[in-house]
Design a protein around this motif. Structure first.
Motif, PDB file in Angstrom:
ATOM      1  N   GLU A 285      33.750  -0.935 -21.323  1.00  0.00           N
ATOM      2  CA  GLU A 285      32.964  -1.780 -22.226  1.00  0.00           C
ATOM      3  C   GLU A 285      32.878  -1.182 -23.620  1.00  0.00           C
ATOM      4  OE1 GLU A 285      29.208  -2.441 -20.451  1.00  0.00           O
ATOM      5  OE2 GLU A 285      30.007  -3.556 -18.747  1.00  0.00           O
ATOM      6  N   ALA A 289      33.792  -3.138 -26.981  1.00  0.00           N
ATOM      7  CA  ALA A 289      32.832  -3.303 -28.068  1.00  0.00           C
ATOM      8  C   ALA A 289      33.415  -2.845 -29.395  1.00  0.00           C
ATOM      9  CB  ALA A 289      31.553  -2.530 -27.750  1.00  0.00           C
ATOM     10  N   ASP A 294      33.932  -9.732 -26.879  1.00  0.00           N
ATOM     11  CA  ASP A 294      32.731 -10.096 -26.135  1.00  0.00           C
ATOM     12  C   ASP A 294      33.169 -10.721 -24.820  1.00  0.00           C
ATOM     13  OD1 ASP A 294      30.121 -10.483 -25.482  1.00  0.00           O
ATOM     14  OD2 ASP A 294      29.844 -12.279 -26.701  1.00  0.00           O
ATOM     15  N   GLY A 295      33.348  -9.878 -23.798  1.00  0.00           N
ATOM     16  CA  GLY A 295      33.821 -10.343 -22.506  1.00  0.00           C
ATOM     17  C   GLY A 295      34.397  -9.178 -21.721  1.00  0.00           C
ATOM     18  N   VAL A 327      35.402 -14.592 -20.205  1.00  0.00           N
ATOM     19  CA  VAL A 327      34.207 -14.783 -21.025  1.00  0.00           C
ATOM     20  C   VAL A 327      33.136 -15.619 -20.337  1.00  0.00           C
ATOM     21  CG1 VAL A 327      35.472 -14.483 -23.192  1.00  0.00           C
ATOM     22  CG2 VAL A 327      35.239 -16.785 -22.193  1.00  0.00           C
ATOM     23  N   ALA A 328      33.475 -16.236 -19.185  1.00  0.00           N
ATOM     24  CA  ALA A 328      32.453 -17.027 -18.482  1.00  0.00           C
ATOM     25  C   ALA A 328      32.887 -17.260 -17.048  1.00  0.00           C
ATOM     26  CB  ALA A 328      32.202 -18.363 -19.180  1.00  0.00           C
ATOM     27  N   PRO A 333      27.774 -17.232 -19.169  1.00  0.00           N
ATOM     28  CA  PRO A 333      28.598 -16.352 -20.010  1.00  0.00           C
ATOM     29  C   PRO A 333      28.771 -14.977 -19.372  1.00  0.00           C
ATOM     30  CG  PRO A 333      26.396 -16.578 -20.937  1.00  0.00           C
ATOM     31  CD  PRO A 333      26.484 -17.554 -19.799  1.00  0.00           C
ATOM     32  N   VAL A 334      29.919 -14.382 -19.600  1.00  0.00           N
ATOM     33  CA  VAL A 334      30.234 -13.038 -19.107  1.00  0.00           C
ATOM     34  C   VAL A 334      30.493 -12.151 -20.317  1.00  0.00           C
ATOM     35  CG1 VAL A 334      31.938 -11.635 -17.879  1.00  0.00           C
ATOM     36  CG2 VAL A 334      31.148 -13.795 -16.896  1.00  0.00           C
ATOM     37  N   ARG A 335      29.592 -11.192 -20.515  1.00  0.00           N
ATOM     38  CA  ARG A 335      29.749 -10.268 -21.634  1.00  0.00           C
ATOM     39  C   ARG A 335      30.077  -8.850 -21.179  1.00  0.00           C
ATOM     40  NH1 ARG A 335      25.552 -13.766 -23.161  1.00  0.00           N
ATOM     41  NH2 ARG A 335      26.033 -14.900 -25.093  1.00  0.00           N
ATOM     42  N   ARG A 336      29.648  -8.533 -19.946  1.00  0.00           N
ATOM     43  CA  ARG A 336      29.871  -7.194 -19.414  1.00  0.00           C
ATOM     44  C   ARG A 336      30.328  -7.319 -17.968  1.00  0.00           C
ATOM     45  NH1 ARG A 336      24.790  -3.445 -20.883  1.00  0.00           N
ATOM     46  NH2 ARG A 336      26.288  -1.919 -20.101  1.00  0.00           N
ATOM     47  N   ASP A 339      27.885  -8.678 -15.485  1.00  0.00           N
ATOM     48  CA  ASP A 339      27.760 -10.137 -15.436  1.00  0.00           C
ATOM     49  C   ASP A 339      28.782 -10.733 -14.477  1.00  0.00           C
ATOM     50  OD1 ASP A 339      25.794  -9.933 -17.392  1.00  0.00           O
ATOM     51  OD2 ASP A 339      27.229 -10.165 -19.024  1.00  0.00           O
TER      52      ASP A 339
END
Length: 378
Positions: A285, A289, A294-295, A327-328, A333-336, A339
């Motif tokens: 991650e 970053a 973002d995903g 991303v989802a 939504p999937v950010r990490r 998630d």
């Protein structure tokens, strides 16, 4: 007349000086307590104190001390650091805490407490609150959740702890941790729920979400011990601390009991837990970053996995070019990575999920059927 006044003044001064010098000796003779002093009655305990005393008396018999020994002396501990809450007594040995789960004598502890013994048939023993030492065997382990279940040998098991829920916890609630820090049996520390929904890395590249943070002192040896609420119910399993020094810095983490109550019965039934997923290796991650992504970056797709069947693509090993970024999952939504793993856990095995994936700047939707990723990796 003047000489007489001087003599009187000098005499008075000498008397005062003598009294000053003699005062400690006179006090010691007259007031020294040479026999035991009378005990002052304290009255009733404060309500909060009485409640804590009763909670410990009720719960502590169900908390045990776990000793794990690798099959061969000198075998390094696998994936275990002392600042995670365990205690290394010697090379190839590990101690921690556990607690009684049911009347059949099943004990819940952390996987990293027994990992050394699990590799190659080491030995495990458990010391009960009565002081008796009982051999135990491993029933099942879940490295992805840092949980393990042991079975006590021939003995009458103490009563199991009452089970609470972590779904309705509030920051500021009182917490109680019982364990064996630094090998000291049955220590009680108190604190509060400091934060909720923390994320904690576990084995196999997974990340556990919904973790409880507490400031109740958790030290090496507390691993696998119970975190209780003010009703004496189990709300978490102490598993790790954040500490540059290896001792408690007031930041401890516990696996939420709702996860424990789902995983432990599966370990008792099957010896292992099924991990729903799609079969990818995700990127770090911190790197994502820094790249402004973002995903979840797909680094590699495991051969024969649902992700491979759906045509997902990882990072190009030749050029280093990005493949897919998830991303989802459905409308979430999937950010990490947490998630994504949480969404997979909610979906279960053999469920069809819709992924939103970004590749080469274009967004597309991919249907994937989840599978047990532990089986896929075999």
């Amino acid at each position: 007349m003047a000489d007489r006044f001087v003599r009187i003044a000098v005499g008075a001064a000498l008397i005062l000086l003598a009294l000053f010098v003699a005062q400690p000796y006179v006090t010691a003779v007259l007031f020294a307590a040479r026999t035991p002093r009378a005990i002052t009655a304290r009255g009733d305990l404060a309500p909060a104190e009485a409640s804590t005393v009763a909670l410990f008396a009720r719960a502590s018999p169900s908390v045990v001390h776990v000793f794990a020994q690798a099959a061969a002396q000198g075998r390094a501990l696998l994936g275990v650091e002392s600042d995670e809450g365990g205690e290394q007594e010697g090379r190839g040995s590990q101690t921690g805490t556990g607690f009684v789960w049911d009347a059949a004598g099943h004990i819940v502890t952390n996987n990293h407490v027994v990992a050394a013994a699990a590799q190659g048939g080491g030995s495990i023993s458990v010391r009960l609150s009565s002081g008796s030492v009982v051999t135990a065997r491993i029933v099942g382990t879940a490295p992805s959740y840092d949980l393990a279940v042991l079975q006590l040998g021939r003995t009458t098991a103490p009563p199991p702890l009452a089970i609470g829920t972590s779904a309705d916890l509030k920051v500021g609630q009182t917490t109680y941790a019982i364990g064996n820090p630094f090998g000291l049996d049955h220590s009680l520390t108190t604190g509060v729920v400091s934060a909720l929904q923390r994320r904690l890395p576990t084995a196999e590249g997974r990340e556990l979400s919904g973790v409880i943070q507490t400031d109740a002192a958790i030290n090496p040896g507390n691993s696998g011990g119970p975190l209780l609420d003010s009703a004496g119910r189990l709300i978490g399993v102490n598993t790790a601390i954040f500490s540059p020094s290896g001792a408690s810095a007031g930041i401890g983490f516990a696996i939420p009991v709702d996860v424990v109550n789902r995983v432990v019965p599966e370990l008792i039934r099957n010896g292992r837990t099924r991990n729903p997923g799609i079969g990818i290796i995700a990127g770090q991650e911190s790197i994502a970053a820094r790249l402004g992504i973002d995903g979840v970056v797909v680094v590699r797709v495991i051969r024969g996995s649902p992700a491979a069947a759906a045509g997902l693509r990882g990072v190009d090993p030749q050029t280093g070019a990005l493949g897919d970024v998830i991303v989802a999952v459905g409308d979430q939504p999937v950010r990490r990575l947490a998630d994504l793993t949480a969404a997979m856990a909610a979906a279960g095995i053999d469920a069809t999920v819709n992924l939103t994936v970004v590749r080469d700047g274009r967004t597309r939707r991919v249907r994937v059927t989840t599978a047990d990723v532990a089986e896929v990796r075999r």
